[in-house]
Design an enzyme around this catalytic site. Structure first.
Site: not given
Length: 345
Positions: A47-48
């Protein structure tokens, strides 16, 4: 060449629009329908990617970053990988201060992406000069023409998920989501998604997942920082020994704490039952769902979304390594280590 919808100019165009996948076997006996937002489908496998791209492009828009500059960040591994990936495409140098708690797999991946990596001791106070927070600050001061992403205290961390992940989940569930379950580290993911979802329907319940040894749940309940809550734990990218301003505690309805051991076993269970090879923090999020189910949190009409933040490949030397699991005392006996490889002589 005519542009095809499956042809991209670079890897950054693949960020976002990750799938929502129904959990079948693991949630077969649970109340409600359970879906995982599988962030490993991002090109950087977590998700980063979303925050790395959003923060860097915002810095470019503001004229803070120009090609050849240096980007510095504090990371448990995933944000660093995403920043290194974006830096390669956009022409920036990348320096990362990494917690020693990060798996060797993550650290090797950062090096492979051209980042300069400083490994800092994990179990020191946040204001200790050796902590990865303080090391990143020092490196920023020493490197002219650098920017410090500072994801723990960066509003853009929240904005990235408000702009992308939240709307994706709302659309994918046709607005029928009743619960969001997400781990909280920097807090940007859960805060940004929650802000968007609650604007659409204030009744959506948002539950954060915290680790034993972290201060977040206690702070959420009392708004007081209690350093007596702090002690070493193994889960990466979950919980904190400080209060990140990237966490909007008012957007979170409650926290659930999970153990290192149960989270590790649950990560393995996800892989073995759903065919989703996910990371340690995904195991923590699913472990929280198990505990909430036992508490009677859900009803049959509910639609629950859980965030699976990253890919299992980053934990091959940890939760997917029998020797590491045994060394941590996560197997009750050696007989629980299942031999799955037979050597033919």
């Amino acid at each position: 060449m005519k542009q095809n919808k499956n042809v991209f100019d670079n890897v950054l165009q693949l960020i976002g629009n990750t799938p929502l996948i129904k959990l079948n076997r693991m949630a077969a006996d649970f109340d409600g329908e359970f879906y995982a937002k599988v962030e490993a489908f991002n090109p950087g496998h977590s998700s980063k990617d979303r925050i790395a791209l959003h923060i860097i492009e915002e810095a470019e828009r503001q004229g803070i970053l120009t090609p050849g500059d240096t980007i510095i960040e504090t990371t448990s591994g995933n944000t660093g990988f995403s920043i290194a990936m974006v830096s390669i495409i956009k022409g920036y140098e990348c320096i990362l201060a990494v917690s020693s708690k990060s798996s060797p797999d993550k650290i090797d991946m950062l090096k492979s992406m051209g980042a300069k990596v400083y490994v800092c001791p994990a179990h020191v106070k946040a204001d200790d000069p050796r902590s990865y927070y303080e090391v990143a600050k020092r490196l920023h001061e020493e490197n002219k023409g650098s920017i410090y992403i500072n994801q723990y205290f960066n509003q853009l961390n929240i904005d990235a998920h408000y702009n992308t992940t939240g709307p994706e989940i709302w659309e994918q569930t046709s607005g029928e989501i009743t619960h969001l379950i997400a781990c909280s580290g920097t807090g940007g993911t859960i805060s940004g998604i929650s802000k968007y979802l609650k604007e659409q329907n204030s009744n959506v319940k948002v539950i954060g997942v915290d680790a034993y040894g972290s201060v977040l749940q206690k702070y959420h309940e009392t708004r007081e920082f209690d350093d007596k809550e702090i002690y070493p734990y193994r889960i990466e990218g979950l919980g904190k020994n400080l209060i990140p301003s990237a966490t909007d505690f008012d957007a979170i309805d409650k926290f659930v704490k999970v153990t290192d051991e149960e989270s590790a076993h649950t990560a393995r269970e996800i892989s073995n039952t759903e065919g989703l090879f996910v990371g340690y923090t995904s195991g923590a999020a699913m472990q929280a769902i198990k505990q909430l189910q036992e508490e009677g949190e859900f009803k049959s009409s509910d639609k629950i979304v859980v965030i699976f933040p990253d890919h299992g490949s980053r934990y091959m030397s940890k939760v997917y390594n029998d020797k590491w699991m045994e060394d941590q005392g996560f197997f009750d006996s050696k007989t629980e280590v299942q031999a799955t490889i037979e050597h033919i002589k």
